[in-house]
Write an enzyme that holds these catalytic residues in place. Sequence first.
Site, short mmCIF file in Angstrom:
data_model
loop_
_atom_site.label_atom_id
_atom_site.label_comp_id
_atom_site.label_asym_id
_atom_site.label_seq_id
_atom_site.Cartn_x
_atom_site.Cartn_y
_atom_site.Cartn_z
NE ARG A 122 3.30 29.56 -25.32
CZ ARG A 122 4.26 29.74 -24.45
NH1 ARG A 122 5.43 29.17 -24.63
NH2 ARG A 122 4.09 30.49 -23.39
CE1 TYR A 271 -6.22 25.27 -25.99
CE2 TYR A 271 -4.43 24.88 -24.44
CZ TYR A 271 -5.61 25.53 -24.77
OH TYR A 271 -6.16 26.42 -23.90
CE LYS A 280 2.13 33.43 -27.32
NZ LYS A 280 2.04 34.81 -26.81
CG HIS A 300 5.02 38.10 -25.65
ND1 HIS A 300 5.31 37.42 -24.48
CD2 HIS A 300 3.75 37.80 -25.94
CE1 HIS A 300 4.24 36.75 -24.09
NE2 HIS A 300 3.28 36.96 -24.96
CB SER A 322 2.35 34.20 -18.86
OG SER A 322 3.29 33.47 -18.12
CB CYS A 324 2.24 40.44 -15.72
SG CYS A 324 3.64 39.66 -14.92
CG ASP A 347 -0.04 37.42 -27.10
OD1 ASP A 347 0.48 37.53 -25.97
OD2 ASP A 347 0.16 36.44 -27.82
NE ARG A 442 -4.01 30.37 -23.18
CZ ARG A 442 -3.03 31.25 -23.26
NH1 ARG A 442 -3.22 32.42 -23.84
NH2 ARG A 442 -1.86 30.98 -22.75
MN LIG Z 1 1.40 35.86 -24.97
#
Ligand SMILES: [Mn+2]
Length: 763
Positions: A122, A271, A280, A300, A322, A324, A347, A442
Amino acid sequence: MVLLNNNSANNAADNIMIDNKSISIITEAGIVAAEEAKKQLTFEHYSFAVSYGKITSLKPKVRSFVEDTARLCRPDKVHICDGSEKELRHLLNVMQQAGMIEPLPKYKNCWLARTDPGDVARVESKTFIVTRDRRETIPTPKEGVKGLLGNWMSPEDLRRAVHERFPACMAGRTMYVVPYSMGPVGSPLSKIGVQVTDSPYVVASMRTMTRMGGRVLETLAEQDFVRCLHSVGCPMPLSRTLVNNWPCDPARTMVTHVPDSNEIISFGSGYGGNSLLGKKCFALRLGSSLARREGWLAEHMLILGITNPAGEKRYIAAAFPSACGKTNLAMMTPSLPGYKVECVGDDIAWMKFDDEGVLRAINPENGFFGVAPGTSMHTNPVAMKTVLTNTIFTNVAKTSDGGVFWEGLEKETPNDISITSWLGDTNWTKESGAPAAHPNSRFCTPAGQCPIIDPAWEDPKGVPISAILFGGRRPEGVPLIYEAFDWKHGVMVGAAMRSEATAAAEHKAKVIMHDPFAMRPFFGYNFGHYLQHWLSMEGRTSRPMPKIFHVNWFRKSEKGRFIWPGFGENVRVLDWILQRVEGKEVAEESAIGLLPTPGSLDLSGLEDHNIDTEELFRLPKDFWTQEVRDIATYFDQQVGDDLPNDVREQLKSLEKRVERCKHKQTFPANGNTRASMLATLIVIIITTVITCITTSSLVHPNVHVIALPFLYLSTLPHNLPRPAPRPSVLLCPEKEVLVVHDNVEPSPSILGVLVTVAAAVVL
Ligand SMILES: [Mn+2]
């Protein structure tokens, strides 16, 4: 063939109105695609072929959107997606022939895509929310400070940007029309979107990540939809050579959102979150904005169901920045016997009160778009079992036997297998100096094939949420778990979230970054207003709100080792949370929130780990004084006047509670530590000397020999190991001292002296 001419363009702007009554202003930006289409009328006889599906099957407003965007982007063909298996085969074929993907024969229906190395993540700096008023989108940062809570763009700038990029941007390509539902089709919590895109990779990924195709269009009669326009920005003939056959235009990438008209316009990247617009862009940025207007929450957060040995089931939502372990927690294999964790989502959570005032959540997604590196049979066996069929991997490494590889799979990959890195280096080894897989590589995999997917994961009503967790990667000062005193305090805890992240540049030190609600890159509107909205949720139900907790699996010892084993052992923390949700009195106050009472955190079976629970729960006053200061500075610089008073007050109360703690720290309370052994030894020596002096004038010369056993006995309790490890040092303002959780015992030194003196006197 569909011919578009002047006449059909006239009603282009009519279809942008959305049915939500609370939206009164439709900005001009809201009709930007249609407007721009009008300017394209010089191409009066532009036509496109419908290569798949029937354009007449589209509802009028969808058809207008498709025709408008086609007029603007001028694709060769239009493909209307139905989400069928046959269509997927076709898409995979197209991509394979274009060299965008290759099969992974080791698994069933798995594919590897490698992107242009310039299109791997992103791009926050190129992501914008478009509103008339800047302050609607972002708080005004303090003068001289760079705002870090999102980017704003004016409607005029958006119009200019669209004009510069979109006309004829799909020339020579196929425009796919992707109707999709975020959430189970027909659920009152679900929302519909229609994305047009010129990337078959995006279509195949959207097919996994959302409910895509025919049934969605049927439900469109009643509701309006979010208009999503996406192009990779590589019209034919190509003006530059593609890298890895991956079309994109990184230099001109932009991802824009218009909340007032529910539009998303994205250009230049193919992507992830830049191009799978349901994720998102829709589910969080536009979603949070919609949620505010309609009185719910788009967050989130993962959602998991946990069943205890008594068979009682609860659902928990959790927000972590992110890196974690969100996906790992959502798919956890609990270490405590009798517990079961099931996954609703990893997510995003959409949460809304039902008619009875219960906060219910759905996972608006249909798949997992998870970070591959770090995922292994050790860290997340459930994810590993999920991804080995029907998955598109992107930017991972491949093995010579037709499988995948990434950092973390070393132990699970045979030595005689050779590895090709994501950049195409054959015979990659650890010594190559670069990672095999891109850190943001991913897997895109259907959620339904997760072995522990929750039976209610597609329940249109959603699942009832009992607790909300915030957390971060905090090597210092922040305990394993604490509970917020109440909802307002919990909102402040979410706003104050921070996490350790690797600084952007290579080889830089790790820094603790602010990431409020783990939403920093995803706020669809002003963060100050977002906090106000969270505070207002409490007033929308007559029932008690879900309890809010903060967890930290990542505290480190002085030697830099993780104190807590994490992963499946985290169920012990969830168990304590469940006890609290049930109303059990297993918490006690500290300056920062409620902590587990001694023994209430189940640590049975962890004896071998030698967990330093004292360090795990220690709250150093210096640390918390600084933490409060940092949070206050952040609020002041980034949120300013938009910070709700309630949040400001909560932070002040925290500051006062920390301040009121008089002592910095006590020596460790556990008996068998070096410090207390030394103290005991000193006490023995001193009391022996005193005994000798006081008894020297008396008759019996050996009296101190008799006194010594008493001395020994009196100091004995101090040297006994404590029955269970427990938090021992808390900041507790109520008692104005640090509370030491130990059995209250008379001090051995005083007792020793008393006993010895008494013995001496008697003798
Ligand atoms: Mn996420």
